[in-house]
Design a protein around this motif. Structure first.
Motif, PDB file in Angstrom:
ATOM      1  N   LEU A  29       0.835  -1.208   0.000  1.00 26.74           N
ATOM      2  CA  LEU A  29       0.000   0.000   0.000  1.00 26.74           C
ATOM      3  C   LEU A  29       0.866   1.253   0.000  1.00 26.74           C
ATOM      4  CD1 LEU A  29      -2.736  -1.132   2.561  1.00 26.74           C
ATOM      5  CD2 LEU A  29      -3.107  -0.640   0.129  1.00 26.74           C
ATOM      6  N   ASN A  38      -2.954   7.590  -3.018  1.00 25.85           N
ATOM      7  CA  ASN A  38      -3.972   6.853  -2.265  1.00 25.85           C
ATOM      8  C   ASN A  38      -3.871   5.373  -2.599  1.00 25.85           C
ATOM      9  OD1 ASN A  38      -6.314   6.094  -4.349  1.00 25.85           O
ATOM     10  ND2 ASN A  38      -5.613   8.164  -4.847  1.00 25.85           N
ATOM     11  N   ARG A  40      -5.904   1.271  -1.531  1.00 23.07           N
ATOM     12  CA  ARG A  40      -6.741   0.359  -0.749  1.00 23.07           C
ATOM     13  C   ARG A  40      -6.380  -1.055  -1.174  1.00 23.07           C
ATOM     14  NH1 ARG A  40     -10.050   3.418  -3.526  1.00 23.07           N
ATOM     15  NH2 ARG A  40     -11.185   1.711  -4.482  1.00 23.07           N
ATOM     16  N   TYR A  58      -6.114   1.985  -6.492  1.00 19.40           N
ATOM     17  CA  TYR A  58      -6.086   3.416  -6.173  1.00 19.40           C
ATOM     18  C   TYR A  58      -7.135   4.117  -7.024  1.00 19.40           C
ATOM     19  CZ  TYR A  58      -3.389   3.873 -10.490  1.00 19.40           C
ATOM     20  OH  TYR A  58      -2.982   3.825 -11.801  1.00 19.40           O
ATOM     21  N   HIS A  98     -13.047  -3.231   0.449  1.00 20.24           N
ATOM     22  CA  HIS A  98     -11.657  -2.786   0.436  1.00 20.24           C
ATOM     23  C   HIS A  98     -11.249  -2.335   1.835  1.00 20.24           C
ATOM     24  CE1 HIS A  98     -13.764   1.065  -0.322  1.00 20.24           C
ATOM     25  NE2 HIS A  98     -12.884   1.506   0.552  1.00 20.24           N
ATOM     26  N   THR A  99      -9.971  -2.452   2.121  1.00 24.22           N
ATOM     27  CA  THR A  99      -9.403  -2.025   3.396  1.00 24.22           C
ATOM     28  C   THR A  99      -8.379  -0.943   3.114  1.00 24.22           C
ATOM     29  OG1 THR A  99      -9.699  -4.258   4.292  1.00 24.22           O
ATOM     30  CG2 THR A  99      -8.157  -2.816   5.454  1.00 24.22           C
ATOM     31  N   THR A 100      -8.445   0.146   3.870  1.00 27.49           N
ATOM     32  CA  THR A 100      -7.483   1.236   3.717  1.00 27.49           C
ATOM     33  C   THR A 100      -6.263   0.985   4.596  1.00 27.49           C
ATOM     34  OG1 THR A 100      -8.410   2.530   5.529  1.00 27.49           O
ATOM     35  CG2 THR A 100      -9.359   2.885   3.325  1.00 27.49           C
ATOM     36  N   THR A 101      -5.233   1.765   4.366  1.00 26.66           N
ATOM     37  CA  THR A 101      -4.025   1.672   5.199  1.00 26.66           C
ATOM     38  C   THR A 101      -4.378   1.929   6.658  1.00 26.66           C
ATOM     39  OG1 THR A 101      -2.661   2.408   3.349  1.00 26.66           O
ATOM     40  CG2 THR A 101      -1.716   2.633   5.534  1.00 26.66           C
ATOM     41  N   GLN A 103      -7.227   1.544   8.236  1.00 28.88           N
ATOM     42  CA  GLN A 103      -7.996   0.433   8.794  1.00 28.88           C
ATOM     43  C   GLN A 103      -7.105  -0.765   9.105  1.00 28.88           C
ATOM     44  OE1 GLN A 103     -10.691   0.184   5.486  1.00 28.88           O
ATOM     45  NE2 GLN A 103     -12.379   1.113   6.649  1.00 28.88           N
TER      46      GLN A 103
END
Length: 124
Positions: A29, A38, A40, A58, A98-101, A103
């Motif tokens: 990521l 950005n 995910r 992204y 999706h998972t973000t940084t 999260q």
């Protein structure tokens, strides 16, 4: 096959080495964020969740306010990239969630704290 909307949190206790897996994804990521601002992650749905592949995506934001999701790359569980042509396989092979940084970092921190508490004999 895993559920269409499966998340890393959903399979955390199934993963073979969850801490290492999370750190590997965070590294991927970070590469995408440096290049595109950005990122995910979506996980692969094949298998039982012990060693899922993952895809980093992204967004490109257009001047009219719309955004388009683009694939940065897809990786095996160890973080080794798949060949570029594999990065664009049928959307159904990847989780819709999706998972973000942020999260993923939060999940990792919570799980590490739980391990520490168990080691100290505290309730989690």
């Amino acid at each position: 096959m895993l559920a269409p909307d499966v998340s890393i949190k959903d399979i955390w206790n199934i993963l073979n080495d969850n801490k290492s897996y999370a750190e590997t994804i965070l590294n991927s990521l970070d590469h995408c964020i440096r290049e595109h601002g950005n990122a995910r992650v979506r996980i692969g749905r094949d298998g039982n969740g012990k060693y899922p592949s993952y895809r980093v995506v992204y967004d490109i934001h257009a001047s009219d306010g719309t955004k388009t999701e683009c694939v940065f790359n897809s990786y095996i569980d160890s973080g080794k990239p798949f060949p570029k042509d594999f990065a664009f396989v049928v959307p159904g092979d990847w989780s819709t969630f999706h998972t973000t940084t942020a999260q993923l970092e939060e999940l990792l921190a919570v799980e590490i704290q739980k391990r520490r508490n168990r080691a100290l004999g505290k309730k989690t």
